[in-house]
Design an enzyme around this catalytic site. Structure first.
Site, PDB file in Angstrom:
ATOM      1  N   THR A   1       9.111  30.898  61.125  1.00 18.51           N
ATOM      2  CA  THR A   1       8.328  29.971  60.322  1.00 18.51           C
ATOM      3  C   THR A   1       8.787  28.621  60.207  1.00 18.51           C
ATOM      4  OG1 THR A   1       7.645  29.691  57.919  1.00 18.51           O
ATOM      5  CG2 THR A   1       9.495  30.961  58.288  1.00 18.51           C
TER       6      THR A   1
ATOM      7  N   GLU B   1       9.190  27.362  57.305  1.00 19.23           N
ATOM      8  CA  GLU B   1       9.891  27.188  56.124  1.00 19.23           C
ATOM      9  C   GLU B   1      11.363  27.368  56.162  1.00 19.23           C
ATOM     10  OE1 GLU B   1       8.891  26.687  52.987  1.00 19.23           O
ATOM     11  OE2 GLU B   1       6.698  26.232  53.466  1.00 19.23           O
TER      12      GLU B   1
ATOM     13  N   TYR C   1      11.632  33.404  50.981  1.00 16.61           N
ATOM     14  CA  TYR C   1      11.010  33.621  52.141  1.00 16.61           C
ATOM     15  C   TYR C   1      11.490  32.946  53.233  1.00 16.61           C
ATOM     16  CZ  TYR C   1       6.977  32.989  55.548  1.00 16.61           C
ATOM     17  OH  TYR C   1       6.101  33.156  56.612  1.00 16.61           O
TER      18      TYR C   1
ATOM     19  N   LYS D   1      13.323  34.804  56.458  1.00 14.87           N
ATOM     20  CA  LYS D   1      12.835  34.470  58.028  1.00 14.87           C
ATOM     21  C   LYS D   1      13.887  33.987  58.661  1.00 14.87           C
ATOM     22  CE  LYS D   1       8.517  35.733  58.284  1.00 14.87           C
ATOM     23  NZ  LYS D   1       7.744  36.388  59.409  1.00 14.87           N
TER      24      LYS D   1
HETATM   25  P1  NDP Z   1      -0.242  38.192  56.653  1.00 18.59           P
HETATM   26  O1  NDP Z   1       0.256  38.401  55.212  1.00 18.59           O
HETATM   27  O2  NDP Z   1      -1.817  37.959  56.753  1.00 18.59           O
HETATM   28  O3  NDP Z   1       0.069  39.477  57.548  1.00 18.59           O
HETATM   29  C1  NDP Z   1       1.407  40.118  57.458  1.00 18.59           C
HETATM   30  C2  NDP Z   1       1.113  41.795  57.332  1.00 18.59           C
HETATM   31  O4  NDP Z   1       2.261  42.327  57.342  1.00 18.59           O
HETATM   32  C3  NDP Z   1       0.324  41.834  55.917  1.00 18.59           C
HETATM   33  O5  NDP Z   1      -0.785  42.664  56.480  1.00 18.59           O
HETATM   34  C4  NDP Z   1       1.272  42.657  55.432  1.00 18.59           C
HETATM   35  O6  NDP Z   1       0.489  43.549  54.373  1.00 18.59           O
HETATM   36  C5  NDP Z   1       2.171  43.237  56.323  1.00 18.59           C
HETATM   37  N1  NDP Z   1       3.322  43.953  55.832  1.00 18.59           N
HETATM   38  C6  NDP Z   1       4.087  43.486  54.677  1.00 18.59           C
HETATM   39  N2  NDP Z   1       5.125  44.557  54.492  1.00 18.59           N
HETATM   40  C7  NDP Z   1       4.866  45.394  55.403  1.00 18.59           C
HETATM   41  C8  NDP Z   1       5.697  46.627  55.708  1.00 18.59           C
HETATM   42  N3  NDP Z   1       6.722  47.049  55.168  1.00 18.59           N
HETATM   43  N4  NDP Z   1       5.089  47.268  56.924  1.00 18.59           N
HETATM   44  C9  NDP Z   1       4.170  47.051  57.244  1.00 18.59           C
HETATM   45  N5  NDP Z   1       3.297  45.785  57.143  1.00 18.59           N
HETATM   46  C10 NDP Z   1       3.755  45.002  56.302  1.00 18.59           C
HETATM   47  O7  NDP Z   1       0.440  36.760  57.189  1.00 18.59           O
HETATM   48  P2  NDP Z   1      -0.126  36.257  58.797  1.00 18.59           P
HETATM   49  O8  NDP Z   1      -0.883  37.187  59.617  1.00 18.59           O
HETATM   50  O9  NDP Z   1      -0.629  34.738  58.222  1.00 18.59           O
HETATM   51  O10 NDP Z   1       1.138  35.993  59.426  1.00 18.59           O
HETATM   52  C11 NDP Z   1       1.778  36.611  60.293  1.00 18.59           C
HETATM   53  C12 NDP Z   1       3.162  36.111  60.559  1.00 18.59           C
HETATM   54  O11 NDP Z   1       3.466  34.979  60.764  1.00 18.59           O
HETATM   55  C13 NDP Z   1       3.993  36.596  59.246  1.00 18.59           C
HETATM   56  O12 NDP Z   1       5.377  36.941  59.814  1.00 18.59           O
HETATM   57  C14 NDP Z   1       4.073  35.587  58.410  1.00 18.59           C
HETATM   58  O13 NDP Z   1       5.363  35.313  57.715  1.00 18.59           O
HETATM   59  C15 NDP Z   1       4.268  34.470  59.692  1.00 18.59           C
HETATM   60  N6  NDP Z   1       3.832  33.089  59.217  1.00 18.59           N
HETATM   61  C16 NDP Z   1       2.564  32.652  59.370  1.00 18.59           C
HETATM   62  C17 NDP Z   1       2.183  31.388  58.908  1.00 18.59           C
HETATM   63  C18 NDP Z   1       0.850  31.152  58.480  1.00 18.59           C
HETATM   64  O14 NDP Z   1       0.419  30.005  57.960  1.00 18.59           O
HETATM   65  N7  NDP Z   1      -0.244  32.170  58.763  1.00 18.59           N
HETATM   66  C19 NDP Z   1       3.085  30.409  58.899  1.00 18.59           C
HETATM   67  C20 NDP Z   1       4.276  30.702  59.501  1.00 18.59           C
HETATM   68  C21 NDP Z   1       4.637  31.947  59.513  1.00 18.59           C
HETATM   69  P3  NDP Z   1       0.200  43.158  52.832  1.00 18.59           P
HETATM   70  O15 NDP Z   1      -0.722  42.162  52.719  1.00 18.59           O
HETATM   71  O16 NDP Z   1      -0.399  44.533  52.501  1.00 18.59           O
HETATM   72  O17 NDP Z   1       1.542  43.124  52.213  1.00 18.59           O
END
Ligand code: NDP
Length: 321
Positions: free
Chosen positions: A124, A126, A148, A152
């Protein structure tokens, strides 16, 4: 591997990006295995679900051994800065430790089987939030200012460490990316949902924090395509994925109300000090020249297109609800 049709494993498959990525991979003839959120419903069509605890190193090792993936996309995370301040411990566990666990399992299975495993890790912007440089590139110093970002940053560095040990591991340094699938806890979707409800006469207020904050907002399916291209690149590396343009939350709000046909938008918007975050030291704008040159990647939608897609989707939701 040079093309389509292998086996892919996606963590966070029920999140915004996970769903788009699963659809892309199924469409390109991959056998797709996914680890859903423990709190999520159904996995995307065509995905084999695995309810593996990503914090359990034995379970993760067994999953990688069983699936024998060609490509691994690590997307599972506590994915917002605000959530990370509310629960820094879970954030460190999921965002940092699960990344280490998964990378280590992939290297061990690769070494044991002799079959190459390629990993793409969702890093990210961040991690650069305290660096002061703008725009940021892959060479910008890692200097997070939130739990966060710090968690990361560890995942990002672990990816580089395992790359040096022989795993083809790539960091996708993702800037904010949005879609109608963005959860409402993120400001863009909060805005588009509220604007649609105001246009429908069901709501009369939108409460936000600092409207002057600027972000580099892209289109989630474009960012998923970038991660897929990284997986096929043939070499582990770090890539910034960004549009290169920053827009303020005020611009987003104004554009959203205009698309919904609501004039005089300021009368509906209130500022709440409780929603204010510490002032950004760095304007978060990414320079994706490397991804453009090496992956032939570029964004397909503009800022205006993204706002429109999200508002139109939420207006449609209002109409059918
Ligand atoms: P989301 O929050 O939509 O997706 C991340 C998923 O991971 C969620 O469904 C979450 O579930 C799940 N999760 C959390 N903890 C666990 C666990 N222990 N086991 C299994 N699943 C888990 O994020 P995005 O799809 O938007 O982002 C995808 C990735 O990209 C993430 O790593 C994010 O940090 C990174 N990212 C995203 C950005 C953005 O703007 N979208 C920018 C920069 C980086 P729940 O919601 O139930 O906790």
């Amino acid at each position: 591997m040079s093309g389509d049709g292998g086996t892919a494993l996606v963590t966070g498959v029920t999140g915004q990006d996970g769903r788009y990525l699963a659809e892309l991979l199924v469409d390109r003839d991959y056998q797709v295995h996914g680890v859903p959120s423990p709190r999520a419903g159904a996995v995307p069509a065509g995905v084999t679900p695995h309810t593996t605890d990503l914090l359990d190193s034995d379970a993760v090792a067994a999953l990688v051994q069983k699936v024998q993936p060609d490509l691994v996309f690590h997307l599972a995370a506590v994915s917002s800065v605000a959530a990370s301040w509310a629960d820094p411990t879970s954030t460190a566990r999921v965002n940092a430790l699960s990344t280490a666990t998964l990378l280590d399992s992939c290297l061990r299975v690769q070494d044991g089987s002799g079959r190459k495993i390629t990993v793409v890790n969702a890093s990210t912007c961040e991690i650069f939030a305290g660096a002061g440089d703008s725009p940021q590139t892959e060479a910008t110093p890692v200097q997070p200012i939130s739990p966060y970002g710090a968690a990361k940053a560890m995942g990002h560095m672990m990816c580089q460490v395992y790359r040096a040990k022989g795993l083809e591991a790539t960091n996708a340094i993702l800037y904010n990316h949005e879609s109608p699938r963005r959860p409402e806890r993120f400001v863009t979707r909060k805005i588009t949902k509220a604007v649609a409800a105001i246009a429908a006469g069901r709501q009369d207020r939108l409460v936000l924090g600092d409207l002057s904050i600027k972000r580099d907002w892209g289109w989630a399916p474009d960012y998923v395509e970038a991660m897929y291209r990284m997986a096929l690149h043939g070499k582990g590396d770090d890539f910034v994925v960004a549009t290169g343009a920053a827009h303020s939350i005020a611009e987003f709000v104004e554009a959203a109300f205009a698309i919904a046909g609501v004039s005089q938008w300021r009368q509906y918007v209130e500022s709440d000090d409780a929603l204010l975050r510490p002032a950004d030291r760095t304007v978060m704008v990414g320079d994706a020249a490397k991804a453009s040159a090496l992956l032939d990647w570029r964004p397909s939608l503009t800022f205006a297109d993204i706002v429109e897609a999200m508002v139109v989707s939420d207006l449609e939701q209002e109409r059918i609800s």
